[in-house]
Enzyme design. Sequence first.
Site, PDB file in Angstrom:
ATOM      1  N   TRP A 106     -10.975 -41.734 -23.168  1.00 17.66           N
ATOM      2  CA  TRP A 106     -11.180 -42.741 -24.222  1.00 17.66           C
ATOM      3  C   TRP A 106      -9.858 -42.963 -24.951  1.00 17.66           C
ATOM      4  O   TRP A 106      -8.949 -42.133 -24.830  1.00 17.66           O
ATOM      5  CB  TRP A 106     -12.238 -42.251 -25.224  1.00 17.66           C
ATOM      6  CG  TRP A 106     -12.999 -43.381 -25.870  1.00 17.66           C
ATOM      7  CD1 TRP A 106     -12.894 -43.812 -27.152  1.00 17.66           C
ATOM      8  CD2 TRP A 106     -13.973 -44.225 -25.239  1.00 17.66           C
ATOM      9  NE1 TRP A 106     -13.741 -44.880 -27.357  1.00 17.66           N
ATOM     10  CE2 TRP A 106     -14.415 -45.146 -26.194  1.00 17.66           C
ATOM     11  CE3 TRP A 106     -14.505 -44.287 -23.940  1.00 17.66           C
ATOM     12  CZ2 TRP A 106     -15.367 -46.136 -25.911  1.00 17.66           C
ATOM     13  CZ3 TRP A 106     -15.447 -45.261 -23.661  1.00 17.66           C
ATOM     14  CH2 TRP A 106     -15.871 -46.171 -24.647  1.00 17.66           C
ATOM     15  N   ASP A 156      -6.094 -48.495 -32.063  1.00 21.17           N
ATOM     16  CA  ASP A 156      -6.582 -49.453 -33.058  1.00 21.17           C
ATOM     17  C   ASP A 156      -8.107 -49.470 -33.103  1.00 21.17           C
ATOM     18  O   ASP A 156      -8.769 -48.807 -32.305  1.00 21.17           O
ATOM     19  CB  ASP A 156      -6.044 -50.861 -32.751  1.00 21.17           C
ATOM     20  CG  ASP A 156      -6.666 -51.474 -31.503  1.00 21.17           C
ATOM     21  OD1 ASP A 156      -7.042 -50.726 -30.570  1.00 21.17           O
ATOM     22  OD2 ASP A 156      -6.775 -52.710 -31.445  1.00 21.17           O
ATOM     23  N   GLU A 216      -9.933 -49.964 -30.001  1.00 21.34           N
ATOM     24  CA  GLU A 216      -9.881 -48.829 -29.084  1.00 21.34           C
ATOM     25  C   GLU A 216      -9.025 -49.087 -27.850  1.00 21.34           C
ATOM     26  O   GLU A 216      -9.266 -48.520 -26.793  1.00 21.34           O
ATOM     27  CB  GLU A 216     -11.304 -48.446 -28.617  1.00 21.34           C
ATOM     28  CG  GLU A 216     -12.331 -48.440 -29.714  1.00 21.34           C
ATOM     29  CD  GLU A 216     -13.625 -47.743 -29.334  1.00 21.34           C
ATOM     30  OE1 GLU A 216     -14.438 -48.364 -28.637  1.00 21.34           O
ATOM     31  OE2 GLU A 216     -13.798 -46.573 -29.723  1.00 21.34           O
ATOM     32  N   GLU A 217      -8.050 -49.978 -27.979  1.00 20.09           N
ATOM     33  CA  GLU A 217      -7.304 -50.388 -26.787  1.00 20.09           C
ATOM     34  C   GLU A 217      -5.805 -50.160 -26.896  1.00 20.09           C
ATOM     35  O   GLU A 217      -5.130 -50.013 -25.880  1.00 20.09           O
ATOM     36  CB  GLU A 217      -7.519 -51.894 -26.545  1.00 20.09           C
ATOM     37  CG  GLU A 217      -8.937 -52.274 -26.277  1.00 20.09           C
ATOM     38  CD  GLU A 217      -9.157 -53.780 -26.298  1.00 20.09           C
ATOM     39  OE1 GLU A 217     -10.012 -54.259 -25.544  1.00 20.09           O
ATOM     40  OE2 GLU A 217      -8.473 -54.476 -27.085  1.00 20.09           O
ATOM     41  N   GLU A 230     -23.602 -58.019 -30.209  1.00 18.91           N
ATOM     42  CA  GLU A 230     -22.184 -57.905 -30.586  1.00 18.91           C
ATOM     43  C   GLU A 230     -21.502 -59.270 -30.533  1.00 18.91           C
ATOM     44  O   GLU A 230     -20.769 -59.656 -31.429  1.00 18.91           O
ATOM     45  CB  GLU A 230     -21.484 -56.928 -29.638  1.00 18.91           C
ATOM     46  CG  GLU A 230     -20.005 -56.717 -29.923  1.00 18.91           C
ATOM     47  CD  GLU A 230     -19.371 -55.789 -28.895  1.00 18.91           C
ATOM     48  OE1 GLU A 230     -19.148 -56.232 -27.738  1.00 18.91           O
ATOM     49  OE2 GLU A 230     -19.099 -54.623 -29.230  1.00 18.91           O
TER      50      GLU A 230
HETATM   51  C1  NOJ Z   1     -13.476 -52.158 -23.945  1.00 15.80           C
HETATM   52  C2  NOJ Z   1     -13.354 -52.845 -25.255  1.00 15.80           C
HETATM   53  O1  NOJ Z   1     -12.274 -53.694 -25.304  1.00 15.80           O
HETATM   54  C3  NOJ Z   1     -13.281 -51.848 -26.353  1.00 15.80           C
HETATM   55  O2  NOJ Z   1     -13.087 -52.451 -27.581  1.00 15.80           O
HETATM   56  C4  NOJ Z   1     -14.548 -51.087 -26.321  1.00 15.80           C
HETATM   57  O3  NOJ Z   1     -14.576 -50.187 -27.373  1.00 15.80           O
HETATM   58  C5  NOJ Z   1     -14.715 -50.374 -25.007  1.00 15.80           C
HETATM   59  N1  NOJ Z   1     -14.589 -51.283 -23.914  1.00 15.80           N
HETATM   60  C6  NOJ Z   1     -16.054 -49.654 -24.944  1.00 15.80           C
HETATM   61  O4  NOJ Z   1     -17.110 -50.529 -24.982  1.00 15.80           O
HETATM   62  C1  NOJ Z   2     -16.178 -51.928 -29.456  1.00 17.57           C
HETATM   63  C2  NOJ Z   2     -15.356 -52.246 -30.663  1.00 17.57           C
HETATM   64  O1  NOJ Z   2     -14.120 -52.753 -30.236  1.00 17.57           O
HETATM   65  C3  NOJ Z   2     -15.158 -51.042 -31.543  1.00 17.57           C
HETATM   66  O2  NOJ Z   2     -14.519 -51.423 -32.723  1.00 17.57           O
HETATM   67  C4  NOJ Z   2     -16.476 -50.396 -31.865  1.00 17.57           C
HETATM   68  O3  NOJ Z   2     -16.239 -49.225 -32.591  1.00 17.57           O
HETATM   69  C5  NOJ Z   2     -17.248 -50.082 -30.612  1.00 17.57           C
HETATM   70  N1  NOJ Z   2     -17.363 -51.244 -29.773  1.00 17.57           N
HETATM   71  C6  NOJ Z   2     -18.656 -49.591 -30.936  1.00 17.57           C
HETATM   72  O4  NOJ Z   2     -19.363 -50.570 -31.625  1.00 17.57           O
END
Ligand code: NOJ
Ligand code: NOJ
Length: 512
Positions: free
Chosen positions: A181, A244, A247-248, A483
């Site tokens: 992750w 960030d 998560e990327e 979402e």
């Molecule tokens: C890729 C998404 O860009 C990211 O934001 C997300 O948290 C993960 N996949 C997991 O769903």
């Molecule tokens: C993807 C989003 O980019 C992230 O900010 C969020 O924490 C996860 N999904 C879970 O909702």
Amino acid sequence: MLISSRLPSGSKLVCGRPNSSSVVETVQWTEKKPVKNATLSACRSSIAAFLILTSLTGAAFAADLDTWVQSESRIATNKLLANISPAGTLPGTIVASPSRANPDYYFHWIRDAGLVMDAVVTLHQGSANKEDQQRYAKLLFDYVDLSRRNQLTSNPSGGPADGGLGEPKFNVDGSAFTGSWGRPQNDGPAIRSNSLIRFANILLKQGREDYVRSRLYDSRLPAETVIKADLEYVSHHWREASFDLWEETKGQHFYTRMVQRKALIQGADLAERLGDGGAASWYRSQASEIEKEIVKHWDGQIIRATRDGGDWKSSGLDTAIILGVLHGGLNDGFMSLTDDRVLSTVERLKNDFHGRYGINGRDTDFDGKLLGTALGRYPEDKYTGYDSNGLGNPWFLLTNALAEFYFKSARHFQEEGQIQISATNERFFRSLPIRARLQLMSGQVYDSKTAMFREIIRSLREAGDAQLRRTKLHASSDGSLSEQMNRDSGYMQGANDLTWSYASMLTAIWAR
Ligand code: NOJ
Ligand code: NOJ
């Protein structure tokens, strides 16, 4: 097949996301008899026809905005609560979404949980009766216990004293998530402490200092309480690169720094209140160091989301800026809701996303009322809600965030009592639905007695309502929010019943 010649009232621009049986729940042409089993493409083409039909018939949605807002606020509250400690999870767990596959969001994310529980603190505060108040308090106490357990659980980011607090998410039984992750994510501990500091202050007012000292904040080191541990983590690790909020991208982020600064400043006040003066001045000193880094994100045109990383996003545009100001702003004159740099960035974001997504081509609703702009994360986004090999879409929580931004900035301008049109903010003001008879003059200062000042405030509120109408248009007719909404069809997609979508709905409505 799907198109009826006459458009029943109550029809909505709504499509469910494909579920496991690859059946799509489609446009509900009648309230009572939803038509199912159509394919996504049929659903899309029906939308086009739907739009043509409605523009011919001028068919109206059943509810006006005020009525919808009232019912949606009830629905969002209930659906948010349903995702807190659902059966089979450890109490205090907030699942990001009930969706366990495609995508699997059945985890306790530190960021999502903190933002959701911040809304629960507000619900607790605003409870009409004792039972409600106690019910919300119970959720918060469970969240405190789970948070402490998370802090003490060694995980791939580290242990309690060496980095483990940066871990982005945990399994719903409280155990560490060990898959690969983007870690660490250093906005998490700051967001968690921001909600818990609010809760601690409420408890202190209620005379519950014992509980606060034993579970939330105490000066002892190594930290034994949740807020103290988070503030220690934030104040000692904020300079390090982290992933960030999306998560990327690893680097230095405006969003992360804004929530960290808020945690340290509010945390310092709490520390002082509880006799931990040395810590208070350390937290304050780190907050002012963070400010020096935050202002570097301004490039003269926009506030850029990320420094020292994330170069692949050439635009530098990211709605994380709006969230940073909302979640991390203290309205103390630093990067506030009325800051020229913030206003300039908001205008650029709105403008970019307006042209980027097909659904934004429509700018009035079925009553002829202004429709706001559906916003996504950032222009280069490829995350469809299921995988990252497609095109990004608008998100409810971001579309709602802009509503909240408009409502709150209207209030903040009123408090300031004047609005100065500058070279930096001019485009923002020109993008508002200001009535044509009034001419906005560059360089002018409008004080609260002028017609233009009042018109700007009115148009900020109208722009906020327009954002809510956008959400209303794409939300399911039962009020549920996923979402994302598809950029071309407007149909909901991605994780269903995203808890954060509901929190964003509530905070936008409360700001209205
Ligand atoms: C890729 C998404 O860009 C990211 O934001 C997300 O948290 C993960 N996949 C997991 O769903
Ligand atoms: C993807 C989003 O980019 C992230 O900010 C969020 O924490 C996860 N999904 C879970 O909702």
